[in-house]
Motif scaffolding. Structure first.
Motif, mmCIF file in Angstrom:
data_model
loop_
_atom_site.group_PDB
_atom_site.id
_atom_site.type_symbol
_atom_site.label_atom_id
_atom_site.label_comp_id
_atom_site.label_asym_id
_atom_site.label_seq_id
_atom_site.Cartn_x
_atom_site.Cartn_y
_atom_site.Cartn_z
ATOM 1 N N GLU A 1 0.821 -1.205 0.000
ATOM 2 C CA GLU A 1 0.000 0.000 0.000
ATOM 3 C C GLU A 1 0.857 1.258 0.000
ATOM 4 O OE1 GLU A 1 -3.034 2.577 -0.207
ATOM 5 O OE2 GLU A 1 -3.091 0.411 -0.539
ATOM 6 N N GLN B 1 0.803 4.267 -2.835
ATOM 7 C CA GLN B 1 0.558 5.688 -2.568
ATOM 8 C C GLN B 1 1.752 6.564 -2.910
ATOM 9 O OE1 GLN B 1 -1.025 6.629 1.290
ATOM 10 N NE2 GLN B 1 -2.314 4.815 1.376
ATOM 11 N N ARG C 1 2.346 10.250 -8.047
ATOM 12 C CA ARG C 1 1.525 10.748 -6.935
ATOM 13 C C ARG C 1 2.331 11.605 -5.969
ATOM 14 N NH1 ARG C 1 -2.724 6.124 -4.952
ATOM 15 N NH2 ARG C 1 -3.570 5.580 -6.988
#
Length: 781
Positions: free
Chosen positions: A343, A347, A352
């Protein structure tokens, strides 16, 4: 007159008879003289009687768990742990005798028949070395020389030493010594290491076909090695089985069935960077080196005093670690951290987050982090020692090279790749780290110790070396001081409203007005129990204002948190740095009815003969009364009943894939009493969970190597998401093994409690359904 028959003249044969006896006696005397000269050391130094009685071999130090398992060993060249004859299986002994020395029990060190056969057929029908001779060569003679004269004298020395060994030891002792001395390759020194490394078991558990493999290796362990030459070793194993059948140790049917079996090798290499409890073993190495320096051997008759050698003297170190709980801990860490890391990667893609893996840092700050990491790297130190210029070193960090890096998705937890050393530094900065320690509060015995995710690639031990901000896990110490010093109770109420401590008060350099994590104030009255369960900062600020920072620091010091702590109000929110080792010891005091017990890892050290060199004496201190300690347990139970730890209780069958993906093992569905506290530091840099049942206290920390490596939002970066799942998985695994005896009982309550714990009228807060909805909202999927 008849002629008389002339008698044969026997005098003609006298010279032949004479020379026959001369040659025979000369030969006997010559052999005797040769043996005598060898015994006198004419052909080279011979071992003294004392050395024969006490042959010196390098013995590894063995680390033994509380449940009797071997956690690992400390050794330099020889990974050797001796095994008594009684612990060798009959099938191993039978295989050895049938293959190496069929008349072993009938000779006194030299096999006359075998020696004569070797001379007549020049060794074509087998050698003449007995087990005793092979032991003599292993212990005192060494590798056979290629020089003919030296080879002959070595053989003579073997004969002499073999006969001496037979006089000094029983047949059983010689077999045990031989099996303990032999080098089976791959750090498998001696039969115990060999059986563990090649078959993953103790010698006494070896099957007949497994014993045959190891005995077959005695011919030449480098040539007949199952890792390198499987078919050759299989053929050699079957030869050993044939020898066992030939001499009646197994039947022909048994031989045929065993020879048909495939060779089931369970290769389990024993190295310092692999296996169970690697971080603990490295901590233990430092502990033992310090202890050995301060505790030398007894003074000898010559007045000398040597120090113990950790790697050669065969010490036995008995630890508190439970191998089963240690495995459960390591499995829980791996299971959750793999998902959490996935995860984090999701992210923190460059798209991002252009500054990945760092958040909220300017590029100049990032350059500073990378520069420090580069100069602290092994590559920098090595190249500098080689005399390379700084320019050459810097250039090398930007040149692509082949390397092996850590990778959660690989079965071996590493992958081969090509990248620049600078990119590898950045890659490793993205990997989340963890620490976990589990302790029995009544004894201080540490049952599990996980200092990181992979010792081979991350050797910094976050259990005891790393110290990070404690966050809300520090708040219970403030509450304990308030209950102890001010006689407050979990049911006392304070308002959730903005609260400021003016400059100058309690040594505060400027006004301090802490906010709650969401930046809001409800205006409600909170009981201390509800306030701690929900980590309400404003209530904690009021408590430290009432009791003062000094009493809090005093209690904290008595709880084993020995680092320098400033006596200012802001410590209430967990600004000081502590490590998991200290925090577990401190929380253990609450579970142990107010008595602090210093965590202990080593209970006893023995020498190779079983003489006790060290025995642990518990270090304890009365810190809190039983009433105050139980009141704290009551407060901390509120965290798992109606606060940030309630997801331990949920048992809903929600089919939320994301929830299951991140919160590993959810739903947990614990129904037994659990006291605990989550902790989250500023910017989600650290996630903590401290969890307790009556006989086990466990602390977990998760975070990046740098504080700037963290999740962007609290949904993922809070202790309940980062650390709590590890505790939950660990405890579920422990409860599945009932023999571990991990408690599901109530915490023991003191008689005649005077502190009010009945807050029923003040705790009509949120129902179980609302709690679940709050958790799901917090995660913000």
């Amino acid at each position: 007159m008849a002629k008389t028959k002339k008698k044969p003249d026997n005098k003609a044969f006298y010279p032949f008879i004479k020379w026959f006896w001369i040659l025979l006696l000369s030969g006997v005397l010559g052999v005797f003289l040769i043996f005598l000269l060898a015994a006198w050391g004419v052909f080279g130094e011979m071992p003294t009687f004392e050395r024969l009685e006490n042959p010196q071999t390098n013995l590894a130090t063995e680390i033994i768990s509380s449940d009797g398992a071997t956690l690992g060993k400390f050794y330099l060249d020889d990974n050797r742990t001796p095994v008594a004859y009684e612990d060798l299986p009959d099938n191993l002994i039978n295989a050895l005798v049938a293959t190496e020395d069929a008349r072993y029990y009938d000779h006194s060190g030299i096999d006359g028949i075998g020696t004569l056969r070797a001379f007549v057929f020049l060794g074509q029908r087998g050698g003449a070395s007995t087990i005793s001779q092979q032991l003599a060569r292993q212990l005192f003679v060494g590798v056979r020389s290629k020089n003919l004269f030296q080879a002959v004298t070595q053989k003579i020395k073997e004969w002499v030493i073999a006969t001496r060994l037979e006089r000094s030891y029983t047949k059983q002792e010689i077999i045990a010594m031989y099996m303990n001395i032999y080098d089976f390759g791959y750090n498998a020194d001696g039969i115990r290491s060999a059986s563990r490394i090649y078959f993953g078991k103790e010698p006494r558990d070896l099957k007949t076909e497994e014993s045959a493999v190891l005995v077959g290796m005695l011919k030449n362990s480098s040539l007949y090695n199952p890792i390198r030459r499987e078919q050759l070793v299989l053929d050699r194993r079957n030869t050993v089985l044939s020898q066992m059948e030939k001499y009646g140790y197994i039947t022909e049917e048994e031989k045929d069935s065993l020879q048909a079996l495939r060779m089931d090798i369970n290769f389990s290499p024993e190295s310092h960077r692999e296996g169970l409890a690697t971080y603990f073993r490295m901590y233990l190495q430092g502990f033992l080196n310090d202890w050995l320096k301060k505790n030398p051997k007894p003074i000898t008759a010559e007045g000398e005093r040597e120090t113990w050698n950790l790697y050669l003297d065969g010490l036995k170190v008995y630890t508190t670690i439970d191998s089963r709980m240690q495995k459960n801990a390591e499995d829980a860490v791996a299971e959750h951290m793999k998902r959490l890391q996935a995860e984090f990667f999701h992210q923190n893609t460059p798209q991002r987050n252009p500054t990945t893996p760092f958040l909220e840092l300017e590029r100049e700050e990032i350059r500073g982090i990378m520069e420090r990491a580069m100069k602290n790297s092994d590559r920098w130190r090595t190249m500098k020692a080689e005399g390379k210029t700084e320019k050459e070193i810097r250039e090398s960090f930007n040149q692509k090279t082949e390397m092996t890096v850590f990778d959660w998705n690989s079965e071996t937890k590493e992958k081969d790749t090509v990248m620049t050393p600078m990119d590898s530094i950045r890659y490793y900065k993205t990997i989340l780290r963890t620490a976990m320690m589990s302790m029995e509060p009544q004894t201080g015995h540490v049952k599990a110790w996980v200092g990181g995710i992979n010792y081979k690639h991350f050797q910094y031990d976050n259990v005891i070396q790393g110290a990070r901000q404690a966050g809300s896990t520090f708040k219970p110490f403030v509450y304990a001081a308030a209950i102890d010093q001010l006689r407050m109770s979990p049911c006392d109420q304070l308002p959730d409203s903005q609260y400021c401590i003016e400059a100058g008060k309690h040594g505060n350099p400027e006004p301090w007005c802490p906010k709650n994590s969401d930046g809001r104030y409800s205006g409600e009255m909170y009981t201390l129990k509800r306030a701690l369960a929900n980590s309400v900062n404003t209530v904690t600020a009021q408590l430290i204002d009432k009791v003062g920072p000094k009493p809090v620091v005093s209690i904290v010091k008595n709880l084993g948190l020995t680092r320098e702590i400033p006596e200012v109000p802001s410590i209430a929110l967990g600004t000081p740095d502590f490590n998991v080792y200290e925090m577990v010891g401190a929380y253990g005091t609450f579970a142990n009815q107010g008595v602090y017990v210093k965590p202990v890892m080593v209970t006893r050290i023995e020498d190779k003969n079983g003489t006790v060199l060290y025995e642990y004496v518990p270090e304890t201190k009365d810190v809190l009364s039983k009433e105050v300690a139980y009141a704290m347990i009551n407060l901390l139970e509120g965290v798992t009943e109606g606060g940030s730890g309630t997801r331990l209780r949920h048992n809903y069958n929600k089919e939320d894939a994301l929830y299951k993906e991140i919160i590993t093992g959810y739903p947990y569905g614990f129904t037994n009493p659990i006291a605990g506290k989550t902790g989250t530091t500023q910017n989600q840099s650290d996630g903590w969970f401290m969890g307790m049942v009556p006989n086990l206290v466990t602390g977990v920390w998760v975070g990046g190597e740098d504080r700037a490596t963290h999740f962007k939002t609290i949904n993922y970066g809070q202790g309940a998401s980062m650390a709590l799942p590890i505790w939950a998985l660990y405890m579920k695994k422990n409860y599945e093994e009932e023999e571990l005896g991990v408690s599901k009982e109530e915490f023991p309550k003191p008689e005649n409690m005077t502190i009010n714990l009945d807050c029923s009228r003040a705790t009509q807060n949120v129902g179980e359904e609302d709690d679940l909805e709050d958790d799901l909202d917090d995660l913000d999927f």
